[in-house]
Design an enzyme around this catalytic site. Structure first.
Site, PDB file in Angstrom:
ATOM      1  N   ARG A 188     -11.369 -19.551   2.424  1.00 38.19           N
ATOM      2  CA  ARG A 188     -10.466 -19.905   3.527  1.00 38.19           C
ATOM      3  C   ARG A 188     -11.193 -20.263   4.818  1.00 38.19           C
ATOM      4  O   ARG A 188     -10.784 -21.169   5.533  1.00 38.19           O
ATOM      5  CB  ARG A 188      -9.519 -18.731   3.793  1.00 38.19           C
TER       6      ARG A 188
ATOM      7  N   GLY B 274       3.108 -13.751  -3.231  1.00 43.00           N
ATOM      8  CA  GLY B 274       3.210 -13.223  -4.604  1.00 43.00           C
ATOM      9  C   GLY B 274       2.015 -13.561  -5.473  1.00 43.00           C
ATOM     10  O   GLY B 274       2.102 -13.501  -6.700  1.00 43.00           O
TER      11      GLY B 274
ATOM     12  N   ALA C 238       0.830  -1.204   0.000  1.00 37.26           N
ATOM     13  CA  ALA C 238       0.000   0.000   0.000  1.00 37.26           C
ATOM     14  C   ALA C 238       0.868   1.258   0.000  1.00 37.26           C
ATOM     15  O   ALA C 238       0.659   2.177  -0.802  1.00 37.26           O
ATOM     16  CB  ALA C 238      -0.946  -0.014   1.198  1.00 37.26           C
TER      17      ALA C 238
HETATM   18  C1  LIG Z   1       3.109 -14.987   4.703  1.00 36.54           C
HETATM   19  C2  LIG Z   1       2.036 -14.229   3.998  1.00 36.54           C
HETATM   20  C3  LIG Z   1       1.685 -14.573   2.698  1.00 36.54           C
HETATM   21  C4  LIG Z   1       0.702 -13.838   2.045  1.00 36.54           C
HETATM   22  N1  LIG Z   1       0.420 -14.112   0.728  1.00 36.54           N
HETATM   23  C5  LIG Z   1      -0.443 -13.341   0.063  1.00 36.54           C
HETATM   24  C6  LIG Z   1      -0.602 -13.495  -1.337  1.00 36.54           C
HETATM   25  O1  LIG Z   1       0.062 -14.310  -1.963  1.00 36.54           O
HETATM   26  N2  LIG Z   1      -1.500 -12.696  -1.971  1.00 36.54           N
HETATM   27  C7  LIG Z   1      -2.232 -11.744  -1.311  1.00 36.54           C
HETATM   28  O2  LIG Z   1      -3.034 -11.049  -1.949  1.00 36.54           O
HETATM   29  N3  LIG Z   1      -2.051 -11.552   0.026  1.00 36.54           N
HETATM   30  C8  LIG Z   1      -1.178 -12.298   0.716  1.00 36.54           C
HETATM   31  N4  LIG Z   1      -0.943 -12.061   2.029  1.00 36.54           N
HETATM   32  C9  LIG Z   1      -1.567 -10.894   2.666  1.00 36.54           C
HETATM   33  C10 LIG Z   1      -0.810  -9.630   2.262  1.00 36.54           C
HETATM   34  O3  LIG Z   1       0.544  -9.921   2.084  1.00 36.54           O
HETATM   35  C11 LIG Z   1      -0.932  -8.527   3.291  1.00 36.54           C
HETATM   36  O4  LIG Z   1      -2.268  -8.309   3.591  1.00 36.54           O
HETATM   37  C12 LIG Z   1      -0.291  -7.262   2.714  1.00 36.54           C
HETATM   38  O5  LIG Z   1       1.077  -7.485   2.476  1.00 36.54           O
HETATM   39  C13 LIG Z   1      -0.458  -6.063   3.609  1.00 36.54           C
HETATM   40  O6  LIG Z   1       0.179  -5.002   2.957  1.00 36.54           O
HETATM   41  P1  LIG Z   1       0.195  -3.583   3.622  1.00 36.54           P
HETATM   42  O7  LIG Z   1       0.857  -2.661   2.676  1.00 36.54           O
HETATM   43  O8  LIG Z   1      -1.161  -3.216   4.097  1.00 36.54           O
HETATM   44  O9  LIG Z   1       1.053  -3.792   4.945  1.00 36.54           O
HETATM   45  P2  LIG Z   1       2.477  -4.474   5.191  1.00 36.54           P
HETATM   46  O10 LIG Z   1       3.030  -5.119   3.999  1.00 36.54           O
HETATM   47  O11 LIG Z   1       2.333  -5.264   6.427  1.00 36.54           O
HETATM   48  O12 LIG Z   1       3.379  -3.221   5.460  1.00 36.54           O
HETATM   49  C14 LIG Z   1       3.147  -2.395   6.573  1.00 36.54           C
HETATM   50  C15 LIG Z   1       4.476  -1.827   7.009  1.00 36.54           C
HETATM   51  O13 LIG Z   1       4.211  -0.845   8.009  1.00 36.54           O
HETATM   52  C16 LIG Z   1       5.192  -0.943   9.004  1.00 36.54           C
HETATM   53  N5  LIG Z   1       4.674  -0.380  10.248  1.00 36.54           N
HETATM   54  C17 LIG Z   1       3.740  -0.902  11.080  1.00 36.54           C
HETATM   55  N6  LIG Z   1       3.537  -0.075  12.123  1.00 36.54           N
HETATM   56  C18 LIG Z   1       4.351   0.983  11.934  1.00 36.54           C
HETATM   57  C19 LIG Z   1       4.592   2.164  12.673  1.00 36.54           C
HETATM   58  N7  LIG Z   1       4.000   2.391  13.843  1.00 36.54           N
HETATM   59  N8  LIG Z   1       5.505   3.060  12.194  1.00 36.54           N
HETATM   60  C20 LIG Z   1       6.172   2.829  11.010  1.00 36.54           C
HETATM   61  N9  LIG Z   1       5.986   1.705  10.289  1.00 36.54           N
HETATM   62  C21 LIG Z   1       5.074   0.802  10.738  1.00 36.54           C
HETATM   63  C22 LIG Z   1       5.461  -2.434   9.120  1.00 36.54           C
HETATM   64  O14 LIG Z   1       6.714  -2.685   9.717  1.00 36.54           O
HETATM   65  C23 LIG Z   1       5.383  -2.861   7.667  1.00 36.54           C
HETATM   66  O15 LIG Z   1       6.643  -2.824   7.050  1.00 36.54           O
HETATM   67  C24 LIG Z   1       0.035 -12.774   2.711  1.00 36.54           C
HETATM   68  C25 LIG Z   1       0.378 -12.464   4.028  1.00 36.54           C
HETATM   69  C26 LIG Z   1       1.381 -13.177   4.667  1.00 36.54           C
HETATM   70  C27 LIG Z   1       1.752 -12.807   6.070  1.00 36.54           C
END
Ligand SMILES: Cc1cc2nc3c(=O)[nH]c(=O)nc-3n(C[C@H](O)[C@H](O)[C@H](O)COP(=O)(O)OP(=O)(O)OC[C@H]3O[C@@H](n4cnc5c(N)ncnc54)[C@H](O)[C@@H]3O)c2cc1C
Length: 509
Positions: free
Chosen positions: A336, A91, A57
């Site tokens: 799921r 991925g 995001a």
């Molecule tokens: C092992 C695994 C496999 C998955 N496989 C899939 C898949 O194949 N396809 C799919 O669609 N979804 C998949 N998902 C779900 C998906 O990956 C997550 O929902 C998605 O990556 C979330 O993205 P995001 O950008 O919201 O947050 P994130 O990728 O979690 O990034 C958030 C970032 O914010 C940082 N952060 C948190 N709090 C703070 C703070 N207070 N200050 C500064 N930084 C902070 C964190 O350290 C992190 O780096 C998977 C999830 C996991 C765990």
């Protein structure tokens, strides 16, 4: 200052006139515990657009903002490395109406994809958000391709999807997307700051978010919170900090079954404190108790491991067996929640967990690169016959043999008379030895709950039901889009599209 009703208004009033520096001295602890009003704030850094979190995001938002002409974009990340959960991810990326679908003769549309997701959401998903994401998922895919991401040249059909529509990176991992996006961010001049933890929001006297308090030099999990700095953002703040699967207190308060004993696929930084700050300033909490467990995980390894991706690919042409009966107990590609619930019901006579096994023909399992790792690291096993499998797991042989024969009949007819599994991807893939066997048991995987946003990624205020000025959120920190159960491969499009949407809204505000 325009006053808000409730405790938050009181907290904000308390800080008015003191300035952040004064308030910091008054409040206990190394970090400011409250969001602040900007009077007398000494700004340490000033930016055009501030993003918190470097997952899908946050990265997609930064690139989009740059493309729309932003000059000074910064991402603050609390960890030493960038990428978040997104980098660990499998991925797998669902997109409707793609060239690959046309090539494979698959009929699809954003409406069909959103309807599949709404069905898994069991009536409480946000259909407007789902459709918005499905309609724009192609642009998100294009952003990753432009940045250099590479995908297998075939589609997968994941649980709950009515058609094959899921791409997968050639490294079978989210880093195959986050690494190119990070590179692209750097190329475009986005500032990426690590070990920088978001603590709280800073408002102007009209109640608009104009900055954030960041703890620089943060050492996650090592007791060093970092030094507070005040960061100003001309275009408001985007919170893209992911879910809270590793915050055991918070998750078990929502769902008491999810105690510390239930493992998680998430890395330890998925703790959700930034989401709590959103609630603290008045954001609406939605669907906090809908916490998803992944039915493809294995009790034989930690985290997401190797089995998850292996199972996700192979479930479509495999059968899962309840050890006690030697029979199938679920549609292996149901959504799921349906599968996790069915697996959790697999118990021995004393009610203890009895992880089911999933059997795949070796010749089909080996089509996916994860099989080698599953066998190499001893979390999956090769067997020549059903007799050997039955002996190893103490499964009654006769019903097992009958079940395999019956299932192969469904492969032939294309109709699963037992559980209604779509058999398109099982076509011609009979269950025949030699076999690969893995065990499955669900793990906490994804938080459907979080802060409510609108279709422009604006955070909604629980007292006014209007957007909180200057405050945006995208990705897993938000709640409500997916309802009870998110479909696999639908978080990448959610995070990326809503990140891109947030950037557009911020640039147009
Ligand atoms: C092992 C695994 C496999 C998955 N496989 C899939 C898949 O194949 N396809 C799919 O669609 N979804 C998949 N998902 C779900 C998906 O990956 C997550 O929902 C998605 O990556 C979330 O993205 P995001 O950008 O919201 O947050 P994130 O990728 O979690 O990034 C958030 C970032 O914010 C940082 N952060 C948190 N709090 C703070 C703070 N207070 N200050 C500064 N930084 C902070 C964190 O350290 C992190 O780096 C998977 C999830 C996991 C765990």
């Amino acid at each position: 200052m325009k006053e808000k009703k409730g405790h938050q208004a009181d907290r904000r009033k308390f800080l008015v006139g003191m300035g952040v520096a004064g308030a910091a001295a008054t409040l206990a602890g190394p970090a400011l515990a409250a969001s602040a009003i900007s009077c007398n704030v000494r700004w340490d850094h000033e930016h055009e657009l501030v993003i918190i979190g470097s997952g899908f995001a946050g990265l997609a938002a930064a690139i989009q903002a740059k493309r729309l002409g932003a000059k000074n974009v910064v991402i603050y990340e609390k960890m030493p490395v960038f990428g978040g959960n997104s980098a660990y991810n499998g991925g797998l990326f669902a997109i409707p109406n793609t060239p690959l679908q046309k090539q494979e003769g698959v009929k699809d549309s954003p409406e069909i994809m959103a309807a599949d997701q709404a069905k898994a959401g069991r009536g409480v998903a946000d259909k407007e958000l789902l459709l918005h994401v499905a309609k724009n998922a192609g642009d998100a895919l294009q952003m990753t391709l432009d940045a250099g991401a590479e995908y297998f040249p075939y589609l997968q059909q994941l649980g709950g999807h009515s058609v094959p529509r899921t791409y997968q990176t050639t490294v079978a991992c989210g880093a195959g997307i986050t690494q190119p996006l990070i590179k692209e961010c750097k190329k475009l001049g986005v500032r990426l700051v690590n070990r920088a933890k978001f603590d709280s929001l800073i408002f102007d006297d009209k109640g608009k978010v104009i900055g954030a308090k960041i703890l620089e030099g943060h050492y996650f999990g090592r007791g060093k919170e970092g030094n507070p700095v005040n960061v100003r953002s001309e275009r408001g703040v985007l919170v893209a900090t992911g879910g809270f699967a590793r915050n055991i207190g918070l998750r078990s308060a929502q769902d008491p079954t999810l105690t510390a004993e239930v493992p998680s696929t998430n890395p330890p930084n998925a703790t959700g404190e930034a989401m709590l700050e959103l609630f603290d300033v008045g954001a609406v909490p939605v669907h906090m108790a809908y916490i998803q467990t992944g039915p493809w995980a294995s009790p034989d390894e930690d985290g997401f491991g190797y089995v998850s991706n292996y199972s996700i690919y192979n479930f479509a042409h495999s059968l899962s067996i309840y050890i006690k009966t030697g029979r199938r107990f679920m549609n292996e590609i149901a959504d799921r929640k349906t599968r996790s619930d069915a697996q959790l019901a697999c118990r021995d006579d004393d009610g203890k967990p009895l992880p089911p096994i999933t059997i795949t023909s070796y010749k089909h399992a080996k089509e996916h690169p994860t099989m080698k790792k599953v066998l190499k690291y001893g979390v999956g096993w090769k067997f020549d016959s059903l007799e050997e499998i039955a002996k190893q797991y103490n499964i009654p042989l006769k019903p097992l043999k009958e079940q395999v024969k019956e299932y192969n009949g469904y492969v032939k007819s294309g109709v699963d008379e037992q559980f209604g599994k779509p058999m398109e991807k099982a076509k011609g893939k009979f269950i025949e030895g030699p076999f690969v066997v893995i065990r499955n048991w669900p793990k906490v995987h994804y938080c459907q709950g979080g802060a409510k946003i609108d279709v422009q990624a604006r955070v909604i205020d629980s007292t006014t039901w209007k957007p909180i000025p200057g405050l945006y959120a995208a990705g897993e920190v938000t709640g409500g889009m997916h309802g009870v159960s998110r479909l696999g491969s639908c978080s990448i499009p959610d995070c990326m599209v809503m990140g891109m949407t947030a950037a557009k809204t911020m640039m147009n505000a």
